[in-house]
Scaffold this motif. Structure first.
Motif, mmCIF file in Angstrom:
data_model
loop_
_atom_site.group_PDB
_atom_site.id
_atom_site.type_symbol
_atom_site.label_atom_id
_atom_site.label_comp_id
_atom_site.label_asym_id
_atom_site.label_seq_id
_atom_site.Cartn_x
_atom_site.Cartn_y
_atom_site.Cartn_z
ATOM 1 N N ARG A 191 -13.889 -23.890 10.858
ATOM 2 C CA ARG A 191 -14.906 -22.928 10.401
ATOM 3 C C ARG A 191 -14.574 -22.471 8.994
ATOM 4 N N THR A 192 -15.620 -22.087 8.278
ATOM 5 C CA THR A 192 -15.384 -21.504 6.959
ATOM 6 C C THR A 192 -15.381 -19.993 7.090
ATOM 7 N N ALA A 193 -14.576 -19.371 6.279
ATOM 8 C CA ALA A 193 -14.479 -17.905 6.303
ATOM 9 C C ALA A 193 -14.453 -17.411 4.868
ATOM 10 N N ALA A 194 -14.965 -16.221 4.658
ATOM 11 C CA ALA A 194 -14.917 -15.626 3.331
ATOM 12 C C ALA A 194 -13.461 -15.390 2.979
ATOM 13 N N ALA A 195 -13.088 -15.666 1.737
ATOM 14 C CA ALA A 195 -11.702 -15.533 1.305
ATOM 15 C C ALA A 195 -11.207 -14.113 1.555
ATOM 16 N N VAL A 196 -11.584 -13.191 0.762
ATOM 17 C CA VAL A 196 -11.321 -11.762 0.964
ATOM 18 C C VAL A 196 -12.581 -11.072 0.463
ATOM 19 N N PRO A 197 -13.466 -10.687 1.376
ATOM 20 C CA PRO A 197 -14.753 -10.135 0.943
ATOM 21 C C PRO A 197 -14.608 -8.800 0.225
ATOM 22 N N GLY A 198 -15.481 -8.598 -0.739
ATOM 23 C CA GLY A 198 -15.469 -7.373 -1.527
ATOM 24 C C GLY A 198 -15.694 -6.131 -0.691
ATOM 25 N N TRP A 199 -16.533 -6.230 0.346
ATOM 26 C CA TRP A 199 -16.790 -5.061 1.185
ATOM 27 C C TRP A 199 -15.525 -4.618 1.899
ATOM 28 N N ALA A 200 -14.672 -5.568 2.266
ATOM 29 C CA ALA A 200 -13.416 -5.222 2.935
ATOM 30 C C ALA A 200 -12.479 -4.511 1.973
ATOM 31 N N VAL A 201 -12.465 -4.957 0.726
ATOM 32 C CA VAL A 201 -11.629 -4.311 -0.295
ATOM 33 C C VAL A 201 -12.078 -2.864 -0.490
ATOM 34 N N VAL A 202 -13.378 -2.657 -0.588
ATOM 35 C CA VAL A 202 -13.914 -1.295 -0.779
ATOM 36 C C VAL A 202 -13.593 -0.417 0.427
ATOM 37 N N LEU A 203 -13.786 -0.945 1.631
ATOM 38 C CA LEU A 203 -13.513 -0.145 2.831
ATOM 39 C C LEU A 203 -12.028 0.173 2.976
ATOM 40 N N TRP A 204 -11.153 -0.755 2.606
ATOM 41 C CA TRP A 204 -9.720 -0.467 2.640
ATOM 42 C C TRP A 204 -9.374 0.628 1.625
ATOM 43 N N ALA A 205 -10.014 0.592 0.457
ATOM 44 C CA ALA A 205 -9.755 1.637 -0.545
ATOM 45 C C ALA A 205 -10.215 2.999 -0.032
ATOM 46 N N VAL A 206 -11.370 3.039 0.620
ATOM 47 C CA VAL A 206 -11.869 4.298 1.199
ATOM 48 C C VAL A 206 -10.908 4.779 2.285
ATOM 49 N N ALA A 207 -10.424 3.861 3.115
ATOM 50 C CA ALA A 207 -9.470 4.232 4.163
ATOM 51 C C ALA A 207 -8.194 4.797 3.549
ATOM 52 N N GLY A 208 -7.717 4.184 2.474
ATOM 53 C CA GLY A 208 -6.516 4.685 1.799
ATOM 54 C C GLY A 208 -6.705 6.083 1.260
ATOM 55 N N LEU A 209 -7.870 6.343 0.672
ATOM 56 C CA LEU A 209 -8.157 7.685 0.160
ATOM 57 C C LEU A 209 -8.235 8.684 1.301
ATOM 58 N N CYS A 210 -8.934 8.326 2.370
ATOM 59 C CA CYS A 210 -9.048 9.232 3.528
ATOM 60 C C CYS A 210 -7.680 9.574 4.094
ATOM 61 N N LEU A 211 -6.807 8.594 4.199
ATOM 62 C CA LEU A 211 -5.477 8.837 4.757
ATOM 63 C C LEU A 211 -4.595 9.610 3.785
ATOM 64 N N ALA A 212 -4.772 9.399 2.486
ATOM 65 C CA ALA A 212 -3.977 10.135 1.496
ATOM 66 C C ALA A 212 -4.334 11.612 1.485
ATOM 67 N N LEU A 213 -5.525 11.937 1.892
ATOM 68 C CA LEU A 213 -5.958 13.341 1.906
ATOM 69 C C LEU A 213 -5.328 14.141 3.040
ATOM 70 N N VAL A 214 -4.406 13.528 3.772
ATOM 71 C CA VAL A 214 -3.696 14.233 4.837
ATOM 72 C C VAL A 214 -2.949 15.439 4.268
ATOM 73 N N ILE A 215 -2.611 15.412 2.985
ATOM 74 C CA ILE A 215 -1.872 16.519 2.371
ATOM 75 C C ILE A 215 -2.770 17.694 2.004
ATOM 76 N N SER A 216 -4.069 17.544 2.176
ATOM 77 C CA SER A 216 -4.987 18.619 1.797
ATOM 78 C C SER A 216 -5.616 19.242 3.043
ATOM 79 N N ALA A 217 -6.337 20.309 2.818
ATOM 80 C CA ALA A 217 -6.997 21.007 3.922
ATOM 81 C C ALA A 217 -8.098 20.158 4.551
ATOM 82 N N ILE A 218 -8.738 19.292 3.765
ATOM 83 C CA ILE A 218 -9.817 18.478 4.330
ATOM 84 C C ILE A 218 -9.299 17.244 5.061
ATOM 85 N N GLY A 219 -7.984 17.062 5.051
ATOM 86 C CA GLY A 219 -7.384 15.927 5.738
ATOM 87 C C GLY A 219 -7.681 15.901 7.216
ATOM 88 N N VAL A 220 -7.900 17.066 7.793
ATOM 89 C CA VAL A 220 -8.221 17.148 9.208
ATOM 90 C C VAL A 220 -9.526 16.400 9.512
#
Length: 133
Positions: free
Chosen positions: A11-40
């Motif tokens: 089967r063919t698969a997308a190499a590393v899709p751009g949407w996955a890169v964006v979602l991983w970046a959003v996940a990283g930001l969400c998890l980094a905000l654990v140090i703030s009040a909105i981290g909850v």
């Protein structure tokens, strides 16, 4: 975006899709905000994104989480750009002064995190395009 053939499946698969890169970046930001009040509120969103991305087999783009996490120190550096020391601003009824930190350590940390995340994502995309995932 290039397509590669998955080993042993034909089967063919997308190499590393751009949407996955964006979602991983959003996940990283969400998890980094654990140090703030909105981290909850943001940490559960980040954890759900990580689970969804791993279930969707998009782990190759996971270094993009560094890019998202690096956005936090870059924001802190921006907010303290007048520092270190007391920074005063003219407001409607006079002046407002605030004590600020030095932005340089935050800028350095943010730039290093973003640069490392981008470099690792580019490396993952090249490996995936070559078919050596």
């Amino acid at each position: 975006m290039s397509a590669v053939v998955e080993r042993g499946t034909g089967r063919t698969a997308a190499a590393v899709p751009g949407w996955a890169v964006v979602l991983w970046a959003v996940a990283g930001l969400c998890l980094a905000l654990v140090i703030s009040a909105i981290g909850v509120f943001t940490v559960p969103v980040g954890l759900v994104l990580v689970v969804v991305l791993l279930v969707a087999r998009q782990g190759a783009a996971s270094p993009a989480a560094l890019v998202g996490a690096g956005a936090l120190p870059l924001t802190i550096a921006w907010l303290n750009r007048g520092g270190p020391g007391e920074v005063c601003r003219v407001i409607e009824d006079g002046t407002s002064c605030t004590e600020t930190w030095s932005p340089w350590p935050f800028l350095a940390a943010g730039v290093l995190m973003v640069a490392a995340g981008v470099a690792l994502v580019v490396r993952a995309r090249r490996r995936a395009a070559r078919g050596s995932v």
